[in-house]
Design a protein around this motif. Structure first.
Motif: not given
Length: 488
Positions: A175-186
């Protein structure tokens, strides 16, 4: 991963901070969810080591299984807590009026929601549920009566977690990855500590990247379960297991184990509530309420099934039931993607990069077009949209537009050009009757609109009834004719 998501991940890696993608929350979050943080013991499949759970961030309940011997007391306590939480949502119901294709019925006003740290925990709860639901209940121990029921509920929640848009069992990292994108791998995004470090770094951190580097330090990092850290197993857990095995004072050893696991799980428990606070602060998208009503309906139906039937779910799906389940997941995926696109500009942009949506300028509008498919003529306006986006759709597909949510558009023709593509669309729904036409669905020439697949464009295929299904696919058993000529 879409082209747009890849671009934003590169931007996050360059800046060192997470990028906000969606400012709307597409899944409902309960005001009182059940947080569950289980740990699996190495060895027998699905054997629990400990579970920290509860609805109060300051007072979690810790259940610990002994290193050897029976896990029945711990599972009985877990069943009592989980089923007690479910029972709280079965106290109030409301009458749902009859619809076009559905009679009136009663539905619970709320539904339970379990939040776990990551997708691996969902998979573990699925394995645990499959193990527990077939266990015979020990009639001599009242606390064990709820263990098979717990297995059925865990299996139900795990099945719901496979449905996009469902919010009965939610991994927080997803759910967090649905709203923020980070600079690390999935893959690294599935670590709750690292993901939150990127999204919500401490005040003394220079960037999300620096906070993530500090969070993965081996002395402070805690895996969010269900597996434990190998270093923790070797240096701290194994000595206590040996002490429990060779000592006669097992209650004292079990108390030491409880203190160790409480210290080990507390940081992740705090991170789960931190993630919940961040997500709960986001406003809900328009389609979230409809999906939560669907979740309440599913919860009501399964509760009724347990009361009226009560048999555990099958150990393996038959061919037809597996095909039906796959079709329903495909339908849910298509509907969830379409509804997100109607609500969320980022979702629309992401679909455009994949050719599953297009934006363009309205060039012509034929508002006086009528058709006569049968006996009564119908108002069917036509418009032409010029777009530079790739259009990988086919004529006949039903589309929707976020600017006119109640209207539906059917692709009549696609004419690719050297620079732009001309798409002819027929408005098929939302215009009102001919006597009271709704001109609000008509765009003006020059309007810039984005078209995506309509949420209701996907239809479940028809599956044959059981008596018409071959026995090899779960139908009735084959007939065995008498081989009269076998003796000749």
């Amino acid at each position: 991963m879409s082209l747009l998501a890849s671009l934003l991940r590169m931007r996050a890696a360059a800046t060192g901070n997470a990028v906000v993608t969606s400012q709307l929350r597409h899944l409902h979050l309960s005001d009182r969810p059940l947080m569950m943080l289980p740990l699996e013991q190495t060895g027998p499949a699905a054997r629990p080591l400990a579970v920290m759970l509860g609805t109060d961030p300051r007072h979690p309940q810790l259940l610990v299984a002994p290193p050897s011997g029976s896990t029945a007391p711990m599972l009985g306590a877990l069943a009592a807590t989980v089923t007690g939480y479910i029972d709280e949502h079965q106290q109030r119901s409301e009458q749902i009026p009859a619809g076009t294709n559905r009679p009136a019925r009663r539905c619970y006003t709320d539904a339970p929601q379990i939040l776990v740290p990551n997708p691996k925990t969902v998979a573990y709860l699925d394995r645990l549920g499959r193990d527990l639901r077939f266990r015979p209940a020990d009639t001599d121990i009242p606390a064990q009566h709820g263990v098979p029921c717990l297995g059925q509920w865990l299996t139900h929640f795990a099945d719901r977690a496979e449905i996009p848009g469902s919010c009965a069992l939610v991994p927080l990292t997803g759910l967090l990855a649905m709203h923020w994108i980070t600079g690390q791998s999935p893959v690294e995004d599935e670590d709750l500590a690292l993901l939150l470090a990127w999204i919500d770094p401490p005040r003394d951190a220079a960037s999300g990247r620096d906070a993530a580097l500090a969070a993965e330090h081996p002395d402070t990092h805690r895996p969010a379960g269900p597996a434990t850290d190998a270093r923790f197993d070797t240096e701290q857990l194994a000595p206590l297991f040996e002490q429990y095995a060779r000592t006669t004072a097992q209650p004292r050893a079990l108390q030491d184990l409880e203190r160790l696991l409480a210290h080990y799980l507390q940081p992740t428990w705090d991170l789960m509530w931190q993630a919940y606070t961040l997500l709960h602060a986001l406003p809900e998208a328009d389609g979230t309420a409809r999906r939560w009503n669907k979740e309440r309906s599913v919860f009501t139906d399964f509760s009724t099934y347990l009361i009226q039937d009560g048999r555990p779910q099958a150990a393996r799906d038959q061919a037809v039931s597996a095909a039906v389940g796959l079709a329903r997941r495909e339908e849910a995926t298509a509907a969830f993607d379409a509804e997100r696109a109607m609500d969320d500009p980022f979702a629309r942009a992401e679909l455009r990069t994949a050719g599953r949506a297009f934006a363009g300028t309205v060039t012509t509008v034929d508002a006086d077009r009528f058709v006569r498919p049968k006996t009564r003529r119908q108002w069917r306006p036509m418009l032409t949209v010029s777009t530079a986006d790739p259009v990988s759709m086919e004529p006949g597909q039903l589309l929707a537009c976020h600017a006119y949510r109640n209207a539906r558009y059917k692709i009549c023709d696609i004419a690719p050009g050297s620079d732009t593509t001309q798409v002819q669309l027929e408005i098929t729904a939302g215009m009102g009757p001919e006597s009271r036409p709704n001109y609000n669905v008509l765009p003006d020439p020059g309007d810039l609109l984005t078209f995506t697949a309509a949420p209701d464009h996907y239809r479940l295929p028809e599956f044959p009834p059981r008596n018409q299904t071959p026995w090899t696919h779960g139908g009735p058993p084959p007939e065995h004719p008498d081989h009269e000529g076998a003796e000749r």
